[in-house]
Design a protein around this motif. Sequence first.
Motif, short mmCIF file in Angstrom:
data_model
loop_
_atom_site.label_atom_id
_atom_site.label_comp_id
_atom_site.label_asym_id
_atom_site.label_seq_id
_atom_site.Cartn_x
_atom_site.Cartn_y
_atom_site.Cartn_z
N TRP A 1 0.78 -1.23 0.00
CA TRP A 1 0.00 0.00 0.00
C TRP A 1 0.82 1.29 0.00
O TRP A 1 0.27 2.35 -0.33
CB TRP A 1 -0.91 0.03 1.24
CG TRP A 1 -1.91 -1.07 1.27
CD1 TRP A 1 -1.71 -2.38 1.64
CD2 TRP A 1 -3.28 -1.00 0.88
NE1 TRP A 1 -2.85 -3.11 1.52
CE2 TRP A 1 -3.85 -2.28 1.06
CE3 TRP A 1 -4.10 0.02 0.42
CZ2 TRP A 1 -5.19 -2.56 0.78
CZ3 TRP A 1 -5.43 -0.25 0.15
CH2 TRP A 1 -5.95 -1.53 0.32
N HIS B 1 -1.51 -0.84 -4.60
CA HIS B 1 -2.72 -0.02 -4.50
C HIS B 1 -2.41 1.46 -4.64
O HIS B 1 -1.33 1.94 -4.29
CB HIS B 1 -3.42 -0.27 -3.17
CG HIS B 1 -3.77 -1.71 -2.96
ND1 HIS B 1 -4.68 -2.36 -3.74
CD2 HIS B 1 -3.32 -2.63 -2.06
CE1 HIS B 1 -4.79 -3.61 -3.34
NE2 HIS B 1 -3.97 -3.81 -2.33
N SER C 1 -7.36 3.11 -7.03
CA SER C 1 -7.82 1.72 -7.10
C SER C 1 -8.52 1.30 -5.82
O SER C 1 -9.48 0.53 -5.85
CB SER C 1 -6.64 0.77 -7.37
OG SER C 1 -5.70 0.82 -6.30
N MET C 2 -8.06 1.80 -4.69
CA MET C 2 -8.66 1.46 -3.39
C MET C 2 -8.87 2.75 -2.61
O MET C 2 -8.49 2.87 -1.45
CB MET C 2 -7.76 0.50 -2.62
CG MET C 2 -7.62 -0.87 -3.26
SD MET C 2 -9.13 -1.85 -3.19
CE MET C 2 -9.11 -2.39 -1.50
N TRP D 1 -8.11 1.76 2.52
CA TRP D 1 -6.85 2.50 2.50
C TRP D 1 -6.52 3.05 3.88
O TRP D 1 -5.41 2.89 4.39
CB TRP D 1 -6.95 3.62 1.46
CG TRP D 1 -5.63 4.06 0.92
CD1 TRP D 1 -5.00 3.61 -0.20
CD2 TRP D 1 -4.77 5.03 1.50
NE1 TRP D 1 -3.80 4.26 -0.36
CE2 TRP D 1 -3.63 5.14 0.67
CE3 TRP D 1 -4.84 5.84 2.63
CZ2 TRP D 1 -2.58 6.01 0.94
CZ3 TRP D 1 -3.79 6.71 2.90
CH2 TRP D 1 -2.68 6.78 2.05
#
Length: 757
Positions: free
Chosen positions: A170, A178, A182-183, A188
């Motif tokens: 992340w 990510h 996208s997230m 997140w």
Amino acid sequence: MGKMTKKQHPYLYFDQNWVAYFRVQLQEDENLRREWQAYVAKADGLLENSFTDEVEADGVDSQHGKYGPPSEQVAKMGTMLGLVYQVTGQRHYAEKLKEALLHYSTYQKWHGKGLLKNDPPWHSELNTSRFCHGFAVGYDCIYELLSTEERETIRRSLLNLGVLPTLKDWVFADTRIHTLDSMGHNWWAVMIGLAGVGVLSVMEEEPEASVWLNEIIRIFPEYFLYKGSVLGSKSLNYDEAGAFYESLNYADYGLYEYLVFRLAYQHAFGYTDISDIPDLAKAGDFFLHTTYPASERPLTVNFGDGYMYTGAVHAAKMLLATGLDDPRLRWYLKEWQAEYGFYDFIQQDRIWQGESSPPSSAETSIIYEGIGWATMRDGWEKDGTLLAVKSGFTWNHCHADAGSFVLYHKGRPLLIDSGNCSYERPEYVDYYVQSEAHNVVLFNGEGQLRSDMPRGVKEPGHVYHLVDHAGLRYVYADATGPMSMHFSRNFRHFLWGDGVIVILDDIRAHEKGHLQWLLHFEGETCMVENGPLRITNGDASVIVKHLFPQQLTLKQKEGMADHAPDTKVTYLSYETCESVHEAKFITAVIPMEPEQPLPEVTALEGHEMLGVRIRSGGKQTDIYWNLRADGRVMHQNCIRKLNGWETDAYLIAVTRPEGADEDDWTNIERCFIGYGSVLRHSGHTLFASMSRATVCLELSAEEVSVSLQGQPCIRAEIRPAIMPQRSTAMGCAEVVSEDDGVIVIRQSTALATRRPG
């Protein structure tokens, strides 16, 4: 990031000075002692827990597997057993926690094996974050009892199974999968926030921890400021007014987990200012405006994947704990009867000891243009009336519900959202997220594209021009974009005054077809005199009266209960009797008040005009819908004479004493103008502006008050029958002059970036 002075464990959320202070509090505060005893009893229950073997946890081939129970267990043990040990000094709590940390250190991974099938493979999910939190707090609380070898084992597991897989997935540029695009939602904040707590717990032992923490701190503001993507069909995260697009449920979840990290960071570095992320000061308003106080139990506006009976108490507590001193949030926690937990004891002074008061009477309505929500209410007393409207984005946890609405009245849900169910159930995608599960208009039985949910709607809906002035409330929803495969116009107007909510639907289809006006409800239905429908839930009732089209067929449809797909329920579909190219629906929704006469609602009709007359409480309000103003003429203005009122407005509503002369314009006490530039009567101009505006006027000899919305720069004139003693303007508008019978109002918002609607 500031420099953390060398600290002795525990230091994440409290230290030994706090422990000593809290022990004194327990002796002096009976209520606190009662809450603590209940908390210790829960901790005692954890002592009997057995641990989950990894073979069992990894037994389901999905992203989460069966890692939920062990991750939740260790998160509870880390906080509950760790805190009780520190306060009581009883070692058996610490021994059980140590046993748990060492057991879950033997796992090979903290995520479901289904993640590894992703392309590229993932190595972290929500359970990973819970493991991080439990390990971090547990390690911090029992550090002194651990041997050097045990500390190394637990710390390595926290880093190698939780923190580093998360940061690699992340955060780190060299490995990251990510992005915010996208997230860009609750995952997140949860993933990075709780990994950040893990980082903070090993700051003294891990040389790279400060580097990791700096990166987390640097990028978190971008999460709150993310405004979406046109190319990627993604929504913004946070509305400028503080609302989170994924529903209240996920606003609570994502924000709470971020604030769990922020509180630890503040404690470690002595940092208390929250101004670096302005949305934090506004987020609590979203919780307040979506709650409905009721005598039996409060309710929540549950658009999307929310739940009507759950509030955002966790995030509300953490906003207070991290430094936002808001008396309204303490009132909110009391309304929801929030229980004490780990952070309540540690931050009791901030969360519970300050002033508590409900929102003010000036805060009864709010619009969240960024996410397409609006709420309106008649006050903050229990068992009042709340109307909420949604016309926003569809993706992920946001349903295909552009133009939908809910109504709570007398402590009960009456007109409702269908809710949701477990995401693993096929009914979630097949029914709950689809348009037919919401209070919208379908075309030939079809709603939004079924691909909107997984891919993102290309053209989201919007809400515009909220008015709450002089006892009248108004907002309109543009749901055309999400239904553009069927409609070129799909506007829904809500005008609420004199005890009646009038819903006006302006529908134009690309081709002829049948329209279905859907209504989901909770309770029992019966037909009353002259054809209206009465919906009753307990002591609460609402009348639904369709005025136009005058010929509709009422059909019963089968739906599914909220969070209970195996329970079938009935919803209603008002359908056009023949195929039509366009239609104007006017529906009166009348929340019934006990021991009060029902407002009298009748239809009005004329040349290029439809309307409604409401007689209630000694007043008469006439609503006129100028059909020529629906875009059917080009270049020519759409001025019509509507029962003596000459106007180009799309909507007008005039209120006068019941029985007053309708030909005398001087007796009106309130006037609403929806999308109009001029309003004249008997040769006198009451209102004029060079561009169309949405206006509400309250008129008396003492005062003329004005609510004005429209273009970013607008000048308007009001010419009342009698110049008042004073003139006032709401919002961004201001009174410029009052001369020769003319009141000049000006509004200038030059920095506005949105189309005025």
